[in-house]
Design a protein around this motif. Structure first.
Motif, PDB file in Angstrom:
ATOM      1  N   MET A 277     -13.223  57.149  14.843  1.00 15.29           N
ATOM      2  CA  MET A 277     -13.141  57.759  16.176  1.00 15.29           C
ATOM      3  C   MET A 277     -12.067  57.215  17.101  1.00 15.29           C
ATOM      4  SD  MET A 277     -15.293  60.214  16.064  1.00 15.29           S
ATOM      5  CE  MET A 277     -15.578  60.650  17.786  1.00 15.29           C
ATOM      6  N   ARG A 278     -11.438  56.048  16.775  1.00 13.22           N
ATOM      7  CA  ARG A 278     -10.443  55.514  17.719  1.00 13.22           C
ATOM      8  C   ARG A 278      -9.403  56.580  18.023  1.00 13.22           C
ATOM      9  NH1 ARG A 278      -5.582  53.916  16.538  1.00 13.22           N
ATOM     10  NH2 ARG A 278      -4.355  53.054  18.274  1.00 13.22           N
ATOM     11  N   ARG A 279      -8.755  57.104  17.001  1.00 11.67           N
ATOM     12  CA  ARG A 279      -7.945  58.316  17.139  1.00 11.67           C
ATOM     13  C   ARG A 279      -8.209  59.129  15.890  1.00 11.67           C
ATOM     14  NH1 ARG A 279      -1.814  57.231  18.481  1.00 11.67           N
ATOM     15  NH2 ARG A 279      -1.801  59.500  18.371  1.00 11.67           N
ATOM     16  N   THR A 280      -8.684  60.345  16.080  1.00  9.20           N
ATOM     17  CA  THR A 280      -9.088  61.136  14.909  1.00  9.20           C
ATOM     18  C   THR A 280      -7.908  61.872  14.277  1.00  9.20           C
ATOM     19  OG1 THR A 280      -9.591  63.018  16.333  1.00  9.20           O
ATOM     20  CG2 THR A 280     -11.421  61.529  15.811  1.00  9.20           C
ATOM     21  N   GLY A 281      -6.796  61.969  14.985  1.00 10.67           N
ATOM     22  CA  GLY A 281      -5.695  62.801  14.498  1.00 10.67           C
ATOM     23  C   GLY A 281      -4.639  62.051  13.717  1.00 10.67           C
ATOM     24  N   ILE A 282      -4.816  60.743  13.480  1.00  8.36           N
ATOM     25  CA  ILE A 282      -3.788  59.993  12.750  1.00  8.36           C
ATOM     26  C   ILE A 282      -4.164  59.889  11.280  1.00  8.36           C
ATOM     27  CG2 ILE A 282      -3.166  58.703  14.820  1.00  8.36           C
ATOM     28  CD1 ILE A 282      -4.519  56.243  13.567  1.00  8.36           C
ATOM     29  N   CYS A 283      -3.150  59.633  10.452  1.00  4.85           N
ATOM     30  CA  CYS A 283      -3.382  59.667   9.007  1.00  4.85           C
ATOM     31  C   CYS A 283      -4.278  58.531   8.533  1.00  4.85           C
ATOM     32  CB  CYS A 283      -2.055  59.673   8.243  1.00  4.85           C
ATOM     33  SG  CYS A 283      -1.019  58.230   8.560  1.00  4.85           S
ATOM     34  N   GLY A 284      -4.377  57.448   9.315  1.00  5.79           N
ATOM     35  CA  GLY A 284      -5.229  56.328   8.916  1.00  5.79           C
ATOM     36  C   GLY A 284      -6.673  56.474   9.385  1.00  5.79           C
ATOM     37  N   ALA A 285      -7.014  57.599  10.017  1.00  2.84           N
ATOM     38  CA  ALA A 285      -8.396  57.824  10.440  1.00  2.84           C
ATOM     39  C   ALA A 285      -9.282  58.043   9.219  1.00  2.84           C
ATOM     40  CB  ALA A 285      -8.474  59.042  11.362  1.00  2.84           C
ATOM     41  N   ALA A 286     -10.481  57.440   9.225  1.00  2.00           N
ATOM     42  CA  ALA A 286     -11.399  57.625   8.102  1.00  2.00           C
ATOM     43  C   ALA A 286     -11.915  59.058   8.099  1.00  2.00           C
ATOM     44  CB  ALA A 286     -12.567  56.646   8.206  1.00  2.00           C
ATOM     45  N   GLU A 287     -12.064  59.627   6.906  1.00  2.00           N
ATOM     46  CA  GLU A 287     -12.580  60.993   6.773  1.00  2.00           C
ATOM     47  C   GLU A 287     -13.908  61.011   6.031  1.00  2.00           C
ATOM     48  OE1 GLU A 287     -11.188  62.949   8.586  1.00  2.00           O
ATOM     49  OE2 GLU A 287      -9.021  62.758   8.605  1.00  2.00           O
ATOM     50  N   THR A 288     -14.151  59.974   5.233  1.00  2.00           N
ATOM     51  CA  THR A 288     -15.391  59.929   4.454  1.00  2.00           C
ATOM     52  C   THR A 288     -15.969  58.520   4.507  1.00  2.00           C
ATOM     53  OG1 THR A 288     -14.659  61.652   2.914  1.00  2.00           O
ATOM     54  CG2 THR A 288     -16.403  60.200   2.145  1.00  2.00           C
TER      55      THR A 288
END
Lengths: 430, 430
Positions: free
Chosen positions: A264-275
């Motif tokens: 949730m820190r930034r959801t739009g960056i490539c390092g954001a967790a998805e799973t």
């Protein structure tokens, strides 16, 4: 003259224009390869000063870009990436100064050793040559890419998206001023003078050998096209389908903090967790508070049956939710049967970008590090650290998931090649 | 069924065969990436033993290859590269053992550092994946490439030339035996089962993403085709147009020894010197004895007017003699006006492979090292050291002149990629 005939001539003109840019970039690269650190850093300092001074002009150009994009009905997230404000311009200038402050990679000895015959061998960094950067919405890529390439002694050809072209040109004028102030060739940082999409095709063809590597910065469709069509190497990642895996025993407080931050820190960056993958042994203790945390900060949770059992607000996950890059406040959650099952899941659904394991079991973390073949692996830390700046590289031109040359954050070092220097005292080979 | 229809089916079969090899190689690479050093080295030891034991069978296959090549009227230099004898087979077995004795590159920490937030970052070597090796006459490439790829944890698909295919298959049988003895998958080292040239085209296409990099080993026309058609990265050099440059002051004895060795030790290797550049200041003192040395050992000298003036036996050099890879006992010689002129000549005519400067002037050598962008630069040593073994790499799969990933001799380290391991204690990104 028919329309078709004119079109042909026009695309012939564009092809010539692009080839000429390539030749000029190659000539500039030869000059840059010989430029000393002081000259390059002087140019960077002058660029930062020009960006600060020209902030009003850059903002005006950006406003025109934004208005045109809005008139075309462009999506809000795209507009957000396109939009500049005084603090974003200051960050851009500061980023250029930070790149100036990095050590010059060119000429650095990476390795050296002696041979029994007395030869002393050194492997030293050299510039890569000419970089092509194809980007979409973010105007700051102009400054980041221009500065990083210059620092590494490379010439660069920038091709902004049509939506950000005005902003990019205003920033490019500041970079050109910095080059001129330091006596470096203007062709060291060129910007494609047209938004004709055929220019992208020409760059992907390599401009008759003038471009050494292409870096695409933008959405999946851009990267996909570049990876599919480029006749030169590409530094890129298609997607960042990053996983956080909780392996028993795992500190609950730490797991809660890391999961929420990673997603949730930034959801739009490539390092954001998805799973999120959770050991069955932790389902009862860890899942309920973590799911509650996520939902409390506005994250939609899609889970398997066991995840749904842990919190009634969890939506049923479909097969397509695993391996999906949401880039939004949505997470897929799955309960797994231990380390090997987690690794198998990541191999099947991941994108070789970034994965984290949260555990107090050092041996399990070591095994996760050894067996998962992603560019970045973290133990007890958030996936959002997948970033050149956070790695201490000063800045990055992008993140690569390929296995050739550059992998992970691509900073100045990754924008270099090397050569060997061998010092002897008359040795001949027997 | 028409001939054309049958041809289509056949090439469809070949395409399927090649794609299946690619998938099997990818699966084997996943197993190899997890294999420990002892297992891989055990396989290599068993391969070396099998090569020694099967020497008679390998020689018999090689004799059949040689006879067939002779019957087709193949050139003598090609036959020499194709021919095996007991000492060449022993050298092959020994080479495999030397590769086994090298440290395992996989898992080696290349760099590590701490971040202010307490994160510890390591960059560690990983295998590259699947290597495609396309070679022509030298059967020993089978063993060298197979062993190097295995050591680095990569699967390999070998495609020998039709002339050497019998010898290559006999050697490959020994490699397969070594893999089996160590419990490693047979698909780790595959050999293309047909000499159909369409197999090369399939490999150059990357086998649907299964091949990560192609290494061509052979003549200019092979390398040219591979570089022109490959849709995957290539580690190669097109030519080795190596220069020796004598810069005043230069020790005469050293210059004589180095020039003769660089040109004449072996004239057919890519590190052999092809052009000698001599400072005008040295023309009177150094040229006559060096030309006499070269001519005395059977070298034809082609020179400019000043070189001809130094020895009446020198033939007039044409423009085409500079930048020509003779691969023979012929050298082009030119008198130049100092360091910058020599560098300009090398930039214009060279192939970015290997160049040597012979001088007692350290500043001039440093400038030569800084300004010439070739993979290997030597000061006061012979260009014939351009070799992975001589660099202490144990062995090489080839020499690369590109600037991406690998440059110079390509050994086990250059056949690896890397990933990042980040160890934290609960860090989240602010």
């Amino acid at each position: 003259m028919s329309v078709e005939a004119r079109q042909t001539i026009r695309s012939g003109d564009l092809a010539d224009t692009m080839l000429a840019m390539g030749r000029r970039a190659r000539a500039a690269a030869r000059v840059l390869a010989r430029a000393d650190a002081r000259t390059k850093d002087g140019a960077l300092a002058a660029m930062a000063a020009a960006i600060r001074r020209d902030a009003p002009a850059i903002l005006a150009a950006n406003t025109r870009d934004l208005e045109a994009a809005q008139a075309r009905g462009t999506a809000g997230s795209f507009l957000d990436r396109l939009k500049l404000d005084p603090s974003r311009i200051e960050a851009m200038a500061k980023g250029v100064e930070e790149i100036a402050a990095l050590p010059d990679p060119v000429g650095t000895v990476i390795a050296e050793w002696d041979r029994p015959n007395g030869l002393h061998i050194e492997r030293v960094r050299t510039p890569l040559g000419v970089i092509g950067v194809i980007f979409e919405s973010r105007p700051n890529v102009t400054a980041d890419a221009g500065a990083l390439c210059l620092k590494a002694g490379n010439a660069v050809i920038l091709r902004p998206g049509s939506e950000s072209a005005g902003s990019a040109r205003a920033i490019h004028a500041c970079l050109a001023e910095g080059l001129a102030a330091a006596g470096l060739p203007a062709d060291a940082i060129q910007i494609v003078p047209t938004t004709d999409r055929a220019a992208v095709g020409a760059m992907l063809g390599g401009l008759d050998g003038a471009i050494d590597v292409i870096v695409p910065r933008g959405g999946r469709s851009l990267v996909e096209r570049v990876q599919g069509e480029a006749r030169v190497p590409v530094f890129a990642h298609l997607e960042g389908i990053c996983h956080v895996y909780l392996h028993a025993p795992a500190n609950l407080d730490m797991a809660r903090r890391i999961v929420v931050n990673a997603k949730m820190r930034r959801t739009g960056i490539c390092g954001a967790a998805e799973t999120l993958l959770v050991d069955r042994a932790l389902a009862a203790t860890h899942l309920p508070p973590i799911l509650a945390d996520l939902i409390a900060v506005g994250c939609e949770v899609r889970g398997d049956a066991e995840t749904q059992a842990a919190d009634p607000r969890v939506v049923a996950a479909g097969e397509a939710d695993y391996g999906k890059e949401f880039l939004d406040a949505i997470i897929a959650v799955k309960v797994v049967d231990g380390l090997e099952a987690a690794i198998e899941h990541i191999e099947r659904y991941g994108s070789s970008h970034t994965e984290a394991i949260v555990t107090d079991d050092q041996a399990a973390a070591d095994r996760f590090f050894a067996l998962v073949d992603s560019a970045i692996l973290l133990h007890n830390a958030s996936t959002q650290f997948a970033d050149g700046g956070e790695f201490g590289m000063g800045a990055e031109i992008g993140i690569a998931t390929g296995r050739m040359h550059a992998r992970g954050p691509v900073g100045v070092e990754q924008l270099t090649s090397f050569k060997y220097r061998v010092r002897g005292s008359g040795q001949t080979r027997p």
